[in-house]
Design an enzyme around this catalytic site. Structure first.
Site, PDB file in Angstrom:
ATOM      1  N   ARG A   1       0.837  -1.206   0.000  1.00 40.55           N
ATOM      2  CA  ARG A   1       0.000   0.000   0.000  1.00 40.55           C
ATOM      3  C   ARG A   1       0.869   1.253   0.000  1.00 40.55           C
ATOM      4  NH1 ARG A   1      -3.069  -3.713   2.804  1.00 40.55           N
ATOM      5  NH2 ARG A   1      -4.938  -4.256   1.601  1.00 40.55           N
TER       6      ARG A   1
ATOM      7  N   ASP B   1      -6.508 -14.257   1.588  1.00 36.92           N
ATOM      8  CA  ASP B   1      -7.562 -13.556   2.323  1.00 36.92           C
ATOM      9  C   ASP B   1      -8.465 -12.765   1.392  1.00 36.92           C
ATOM     10  OD1 ASP B   1      -5.197 -11.938   1.862  1.00 36.92           O
ATOM     11  OD2 ASP B   1      -6.216 -10.356   2.973  1.00 36.92           O
ATOM     12  N   GLU B   2      -9.686 -12.559   1.834  1.00 35.15           N
ATOM     13  CA  GLU B   2     -10.624 -11.602   1.250  1.00 35.15           C
ATOM     14  C   GLU B   2     -10.749 -11.742  -0.263  1.00 35.15           C
ATOM     15  OE1 GLU B   2     -10.121  -8.017   4.515  1.00 35.15           O
ATOM     16  OE2 GLU B   2      -8.812  -8.007   2.771  1.00 35.15           O
TER      17      GLU B   2
ATOM     18  N   TRP C   1      -5.958 -14.219  11.514  1.00 31.93           N
ATOM     19  CA  TRP C   1      -6.105 -12.775  11.692  1.00 31.93           C
ATOM     20  C   TRP C   1      -7.519 -12.372  12.084  1.00 31.93           C
ATOM     21  CZ3 TRP C   1      -9.099  -9.304   8.743  1.00 31.93           C
ATOM     22  CH2 TRP C   1      -9.712  -9.835   7.591  1.00 31.93           C
TER      23      TRP C   1
ATOM     24  N   TYR D   1      -2.971  -5.815  15.465  1.00 30.80           N
ATOM     25  CA  TYR D   1      -2.949  -4.960  14.278  1.00 30.80           C
ATOM     26  C   TYR D   1      -2.447  -3.586  14.725  1.00 30.80           C
ATOM     27  CZ  TYR D   1      -5.014  -7.904  10.690  1.00 30.80           C
ATOM     28  OH  TYR D   1      -5.221  -8.872   9.738  1.00 30.80           O
TER      29      TYR D   1
ATOM     30  N   ASP E   1      -1.653  -0.997  13.143  1.00 34.06           N
ATOM     31  CA  ASP E   1      -2.146   0.221  12.497  1.00 34.06           C
ATOM     32  C   ASP E   1      -3.332   0.789  13.262  1.00 34.06           C
ATOM     33  OD1 ASP E   1      -3.230  -2.222  11.566  1.00 34.06           O
ATOM     34  OD2 ASP E   1      -4.177  -1.229   9.866  1.00 34.06           O
TER      35      ASP E   1
ATOM     36  N   TRP F   1      -0.376  -2.832   8.780  1.00 38.71           N
ATOM     37  CA  TRP F   1      -0.905  -2.514   7.454  1.00 38.71           C
ATOM     38  C   TRP F   1      -0.692  -1.031   7.173  1.00 38.71           C
ATOM     39  CZ3 TRP F   1      -1.720  -6.673   4.749  1.00 38.71           C
ATOM     40  CH2 TRP F   1      -2.015  -7.863   5.406  1.00 38.71           C
TER      41      TRP F   1
ATOM     42  N   GLU G   1      -2.140   1.280   4.758  1.00 40.65           N
ATOM     43  CA  GLU G   1      -2.994   2.241   4.054  1.00 40.65           C
ATOM     44  C   GLU G   1      -2.779   3.657   4.585  1.00 40.65           C
ATOM     45  OE1 GLU G   1      -5.563  -1.578   4.106  1.00 40.65           O
ATOM     46  OE2 GLU G   1      -4.020  -0.635   5.324  1.00 40.65           O
TER      47      GLU G   1
END
Length: 780
Positions: free
Chosen positions: A179, A337-338, A404, A429, A431, A479, A481
């Protein structure tokens, strides 16, 4: 500053005092002795003796002749001690020395990272069978030689016998470089600190919808196209209007060697079959539709998948072959994932493939896809690991799971006999913000404090005792972002990875929050000496207005409570504008001051060092009533709560807006309407760059909007209460992205909650509240 209504908040914010006694290096169950141990993480076994040995500038470290591993470990210790203590140690392979490294014979069984460190009146001896063991002994030595803030002087090291080995084999940190790309030097700094904390796995999230960061020579378009996305704020060296970059294979090989010299293994992650938009942008033929999308500029979950035909499977295997040639890690992370399944569901070719394979649904197809890659890796002596979605549809027999979405995936996989890594959000996490303070940088708003991380145990109760050996250990994820700069990333990582390190290395029974804080104290000094931008969130002074802001505005005095999150150190303050010092007045109980007084306060360590930056609190009525977005409550209900910068790739220093991206709605608690005649709201206009898995109907953002460009509405009591003000938003084409709206405000005489709603037009930008200020009546 964060203004909290009512009494002083008690959750991890009790009045703080200096600790009287800190735990020394003793086996579990033995009594603590006076004097803090400087070691973090706490060793598994240590027995304190009597007396000390002095190590001065110029002391020699003697390593076995020809032992490259011992020499490397010794040099790392020398480098760290020079930075953190300011003394020079010399490495030699013969002759006498105050410190010696000894290679023990290899043994069968036990931890390969075990070491012995003995401090005797004759000197310090570090012994281990492996390079990793010697390295960790060297890291312990470096901490013993920097036990306090003194610099340029020798150290009296207490007599002690340490027999140390980790609780868990996997002690990890993940960096998301897809990212927002990190410079190699920034990653090396993280590796340096991981090594000093005895953390040993660095996962690099190298690919995602927003960028492909690893050079693949056989498929050059992955970086020529896939490494770049459109942006209004490009990173250094990027073409105008673009953000991106990638690491060459030579750069990554050098990084692998750098990490290996510090006992850190880099685990690469190539995310698939979802999070594939950057790859499909580079090579549309490996996607499902054949269309070429742009590299995504949206955060969230995009629909693009790798195809499951032979060409796409071969492509992925070729990528993995080059990844394995760079990274010698046993584990190769494939994401998993996702992966939204709509493209597979809509593809006639994919559905035909499923029928040919006898696969009932798309979850089963993902399991087949993962199995193909797992078999490919296994043939080359590697092991596949993926996020816990790879459990869906059946787990390949050799796969390991990184859990996760809470602990459920780890529990299921471990009880099935698969190795697991515990990496649950939100607690690991990083972030997530460290506090609710107004000065926190961008991130996710589920606050995870230093104490939260320290309290987590990565051995879930749901894993059967006979299967506990399948728990490899914990990993914290960062992460990116909302993490653009090195300083932002270091703020998020440190000191929370110190808590991670103790959780991962030290015995569970040794967990001791006050003792940890006492040992973290010198570590904070080591961070500072090494230029690490560690957060001071746990030690920053928070202020409360006792009894509430309304009575304070109407009264003759303002009563203030002070505390810090960690409950450590001594708060000292001033009211005359001077910066607090270690001799300033100590805070013991809420104090009453006259309006217009500015209180300045700092938490000090027992040795008189400041543990945080000065935080100020202005008791002037206008200041008491001013709230930044972090001091407002987001309205209740579903949503994703984030603290966002003004632009997605903003490089720091600008405003940050706390908001629910599903609902532009904030609550200002207990506004004293009897003293207010107007409201001023500073707002920011942010791009709506989110690819959301949730259906559009869950969004509350599309409220009724009575004006063309959107409306700011203020309601009393609730968001359905009486309307007190309604102000149209300006035309985005003719106004800057930061602007101010004002309105008269009347409609009450009591302290009343206000609901602020920003309703944009359908499909319009996000609007975030920066600050809310009031124009006051003449109340004095």
């Amino acid at each position: 500053m964060r203004v909290v209504q009512g009494a002083v908040r008690r959750r991890r914010m009790a009045l703080v005092i200096a600790p009287c006694v800190a735990a020394a290096l003793l086996p579990v169950g033995q009594p603590a002795v006076a004097g803090p141990s400087p070691l973090l993480p706490l060793p598994a076994h240590a027995t304190a003796g009597t007396g000390s040995v002095r190590i001065d500038d110029g002391a020699r470290i003697v390593v076995p002749a020809g032992d490259a591993g011992a020499a490397s470990a010794a040099r790392r210790a020398v480098e760290i001690v020079a930075r953190t203590r300011g003394i020079t140690l010399n490495v030699a392979d013969r002759g006498p020395g105050a410190i010696s490294f000894v290679r023990l014979p290899a043994t069968n069984g036990g931890s390969s990272e075990r070491y012995r460190l003995d401090v005797t009146p004759a000197g310090i001896r570090i012994a281990a069978a492996t390079d990793a063991g010697l390295f960790y002994g060297a890291m312990t030595l470096a901490q013993m030689l920097s036990p306090d803030a003194r610099f340029g002087t020798g150290v009296a090291v207490p007599i002690v016998a340490i027999d140390d080995a980790p609780r868990f084999a996997w002690r990890g940190v993940m960096l998301d470089v897809a990212r927002h790309m990190q410079p190699i030097a920034s990653i090396e700094r993280v590796i340096d600190m991981m090594a000093q904390h005895k953390l040993n796995r660095l996962q690099l999230h190298l690919t995602d919808d927003q960028g492909w960061r690893i050079e693949i020579k056989r498929h050059p378009e992955l970086t020529r196209i896939g490494a770049w996305r459109a942006s209004s704020t490009p990173n250094a060296g990027a073409p105008a209007g673009r953000y991106g970059g990638f690491y060459t294979q030579d750069e990554l090989r050098a990084l692998v060697a750098y990490a290996a010299a510090r006992a850190v293994t880099i685990v690469p992650e190539i995310d698939l079959p979802g999070h594939a938009q950057a790859a499909v942008a580079a090579y549309p033929q490996i996607g499902v539709t054949g269309d070429r999308p742009p590299v995504s500029g949206d955060w969230g979950i995009n629909p693009y998948l790798f195809n499951v035909d032979d060409r796409s499977i071969t492509f992925v295997k070729q990528v993995l072959d080059e990844v394995m040639a760079i990274f010698p890690s046993t584990y190769i992370h494939i994401g998993g994932d996702e992966a939204l399944k709509e493209q597979w569901q809509a593809s006639a070719a994919v559905q035909a493939k499923m029928r040919t394979l006898g696969i009932a649904d798309e979850k089963g197809l993902q399991s087949w896809f993962v199995g193909q890659l797992g078999a490919h890796l296994a043939k080359r002596g590697r092991r596949l690991i993926g996020w816990d979605e790879i459990l869906e549809g059946g787990l390949p027999p050799t796969a390991s799971v990184m859990s996760w979405r809470g602990e459920a995936g780890a529990i299921e996989a471990a009880n099935m006999g698969h190795d697991v890594v515990l990496s649950p959000g939100p607690v690991l996490y990083l972030d997530n913000l460290q506090s609710g303070r107004d000065d926190e940088p961008p991130g996710r708003m589920a606050v995870q404090t230093l104490a939260d991380v320290y309290a987590y145990d990565p051995l879930p109760a749901g894993i059967a005792a006979a299967k506990a050996h399948h728990v490899l250990g914990p990993q914290a994820n960062l992460w990116a972002e909302y993490m653009v700069t090195s300083a932002q990333r270091e703020h998020a990582l440190f000191p929370r990875i110190a808590a991670l390190a103790e959780m991962a290395w030290s015995p569970r029974a040794a967990r001791d929050w006050p003792g940890f804080l006492a040992r973290l104290d010198p570590q904070l000094n080591r961070y500072q000496r090494q230029g690490i931008a560690a957060a001071d969130s746990a030690f920053a002074v928070d202020y409360t207005v006792v009894g509430g802001v309304g009575p304070a505005v109407r009264g003759k005095m303002v009563t203030i409570g002070m505390a810090n999150q960690a409950g450590y150190g001594m708060i000292r303050y001033t009211t005359d504008g001077a910066a607090p010092s270690s001799t300033s007045r100590a805070y013991a109980r809420p104090l009453s001051v006259a309006p217009d007084t500015v209180v300045r306060a700092v938490t000090f360590a027992p040795d008189g060092r400041a543990l945080a930056a000065v935080r100020s609190f202005d008791t002037a009525p206008a200041a008491l009533l001013t709230r930044a977005s972090a001091s407002l409550d987001t309205c209740a209900g579903a949503g994703i709560r984030l603290r966002l910068p003004l632009t997605p790739d903003a490089t720091g220093g600008g405003p940050a807006y706390s908001m629910n991206i599903y609902d532009g709605c904030w609550l200002y608690r207990a506004a004293p309407l009897g003293q207010i005649r107007g409201i001023t709201v500073s707002l920011g206009r942010l791009p709506r760059n989110f690819a959301l898995r949730q259906p559009q109907r869950q969004m509350v953002a599309w409220r009724y909007n009575p004006t063309h460009f959107g409306t700011l509405m203020v309601h009393a009591r609730t968001c359905d209460g009486p309307a007190l003000a309604m102000v149209p938003l300006p035309d985005p084409a003719t106004t800057p992205n930061q602007f101010i709206l004002t309105a008269p405000l009347a409609g009450g005489t009591t302290d009343t909650d206000l609901c602020l709603i920003v309703a944009p037009p359908v499909g319009g930008p996000l609007y975030g509240v920066d600050t809310v200020r009031f124009t006051l009546k003449d109340i004095r």
